[in-house]
Design an enzyme around this catalytic site. Structure first.
Site, PDB file in Angstrom:
ATOM      1  N   ASP A   1      77.235  66.588  31.926  1.00  0.00           N
ATOM      2  CA  ASP A   1      76.990  65.309  32.595  1.00  0.00           C
ATOM      3  C   ASP A   1      75.504  65.059  32.824  1.00  0.00           C
ATOM      4  O   ASP A   1      74.901  65.621  33.739  1.00  0.00           O
ATOM      5  CB  ASP A   1      77.752  65.298  33.930  1.00  0.00           C
ATOM      6  CG  ASP A   1      77.612  63.970  34.661  1.00  0.00           C
ATOM      7  OD1 ASP A   1      77.090  63.009  34.068  1.00  0.00           O
ATOM      8  OD2 ASP A   1      78.027  63.904  35.833  1.00  0.00           O
TER       9      ASP A   1
ATOM     10  N   ASP B   1      74.539  57.708  31.275  1.00  0.00           N
ATOM     11  CA  ASP B   1      75.375  58.633  32.038  1.00  0.00           C
ATOM     12  C   ASP B   1      76.540  59.132  31.187  1.00  0.00           C
ATOM     13  O   ASP B   1      77.465  58.370  30.903  1.00  0.00           O
ATOM     14  CB  ASP B   1      75.894  57.868  33.270  1.00  0.00           C
ATOM     15  CG  ASP B   1      76.797  58.708  34.151  1.00  0.00           C
ATOM     16  OD1 ASP B   1      76.763  59.948  34.039  1.00  0.00           O
ATOM     17  OD2 ASP B   1      77.544  58.105  34.946  1.00  0.00           O
TER      18      ASP B   1
END
Ligand SMILES: *[C@@H]1O[C@H](CO)[C@@H](O)[C@H](O)[C@H]1NC(C)=O
Length: 413
Positions: free
Chosen positions: A297, A118
């Site tokens: 992201d 992530d």
């Protein structure tokens, strides 16, 4: 060129742990897979899943903003004050496992775990030995059986939107990604997992944050930064190919077979998230938004922007506000006429393919399809701020350049 590890790039779905490279160049890749369920078996959008994904993604970013303020003493300039004030939570609970996950190994002897990679957070946690039913089905990290583990004597608590928590104790240990080992890496051994991390919803064992230390709840060096500071990488970069097949994370370099041409680089404006300025956003060939702050992201599936700019974009491409039918912030368009949207970074325009922009029809046989760019009123529009997730990232090869604090995009090979 430099990968002795052709076998590692084996086709998914099974994840294969990378083994150490014996070549001199420390640059390795690992295959990653996506667990996804934003559409049902008919390819129709799952409206509940979509809505909760947007809520989760925005809350996660606000959570990071609150960590940034705690760690640096100053509010993040792109935080919307009222949103951060009441956040402090990340409702991954309903996120339906929209994650890219792959293998790492931890401890001595090394045990293999799967983690969500992530770029929108900065800490690593795994289920610990004190975690009973809430972690069942996941592989447990037991510091007592690792000769390199060290109890740091601290605890951590991550609070999620439904009030449930991931909490546990902080340890340091050896953490290896793609065979490159970070020693003395801070990680959390969870004694409780929130329902969102139950095996049925969250296929990976844990989560590995790849943003900057200023977002760390542990106030510790994130794994990749530790690899760099310990001199394990030949280049202080990592790169993602996120695609329907052959997705991979490359550590310590880039995979020259995965992209063509040169990278178009944008400098990180504030090292917290991987936040850069996008030159412009084009709808049907016409640029209507300029100098857009955005964070890159991998932990977000959609592209989420502030209400004002997303509305402007859809008015440009003939989209219809679907707040009343799909949900607040969603737009639809005729399925047979998918808007052509592209993002420009450092002078180079990267189109979003129709297949990634189009999330699917609103119902079986419906002529209306849902767009992968969504608005959220909870993120700041002054200046405009976007969360750029997989709807865009699966169209490009992305390098996260920690050495030069910049993000680069290139066309996929
Ligand atoms: C598990 O719980 C015991 C008792 O509270 C504690 O001493 C130990 O440090 C915990 N272990 C981990 C890995 O959290």
């Amino acid at each position: 060129m430099r990968f002795a590890l052709a076998t590692v790039v084996t086709v998914l779905p099974l994840l294969i742990a990378a083994t150490p490279n014996t070549a001199s160049k420390n640059t390795l890749k690992i295959p990653i897979a996506k667990h996804s369920s934003l559409v049902d078996q008919h390819g129709v959008v799952d409206i509940i899943a979509l809505k909760s994904h947007v809520t989760s993604a925005v809350a996660k970013i606000n959570y990071g903003f609150s960590k940034f303020e705690k760690n640096t003493g100053a509010p993040h300039p792109n935080a919307k004050p009222e949103a951060v004030g009441n956040s402090g939570s990340i409702p991954l609970t309903d996120d339906h496992g929209q994650l890219w996950f792959g293998s790492i190994s931890v401890g001595t002897p090394a045990v293999t775990y799967t983690v969500d990679f992530d770029t929108g957070s900065s800490d690593l946690f795994l289920p610990g030995p004190n975690c009973s039913s809430t972690c069942s089905g996941h592989t447990i990290y037991n510091p007592l059986t690792s000769t390199t583990s060290k109890d740091l004597g601290g605890t951590f608590t991550l609070t999620y939107g439904d009030g449930s928590t991931v909490e546990g104790e902080l340890y340091s240990d050896t953490v290896s990604i793609a065979g490159l080992s970070a020693t003395g890496q801070t990680l959390g051994a969870a004694s409780q997992y929130s329902t969102g991390f139950a095996k049925s919803q969250f296929p990976a064992d844990g989560l590995l944050g790849m943003a900057f230390q200023s977002l760390s709840d542990y106030r510790a060096s994130p794994v990749f930064q530790t690899l760099v500071s310990e001199g394990r990488t030949s280049e202080p970069v990592f790169a993602f190919k996120l695609a329907t097949s052959g997705s991979e994370l490359h550590i310590g370099g880039t995979d020259s077979k995965a992209y063509t041409g040169e990278f178009s680089y944008a400098d990180v404006v504030l090292p917290a998230y991987w936040q850069v300025i996008m030159d412009s956003i084009q709808g049907n060939g016409h640029a209507s938004l300029f100098s857009v702050n955005c964070i890159i992201d991998t932990g977000t599936t959609l592209v989420i922007g502030d209400t004002f700019s997303v509305d402007l974009l859809y008015s440009e491409v003939g989209g219809t506000d679907a707040s009343d039918t799909v949900g607040e912030g969603f737009y639809t368009f005729p399925c047979n006429n998918v808007p052509k949207v592209s993002f420009t970074f450092s002078g180079k325009s990267f189109p979003i393919s129709p297949s990634t922009f189009n999330l699917g029809p609103v119902a079986v046989g419906s002529p209306d399809c849902v767009g992968g760019i969504v608005a959220s009123s909870i993120i700041s529009d002054a200046p405009p701020f976007w969360i750029v997730g997989d709807v865009f990232l699966s169209n490009v090869y992305t390098i996260f350049d920690f050495g030069n604090i910049r993000v680069g995009f290139a066309d996929l090979a």
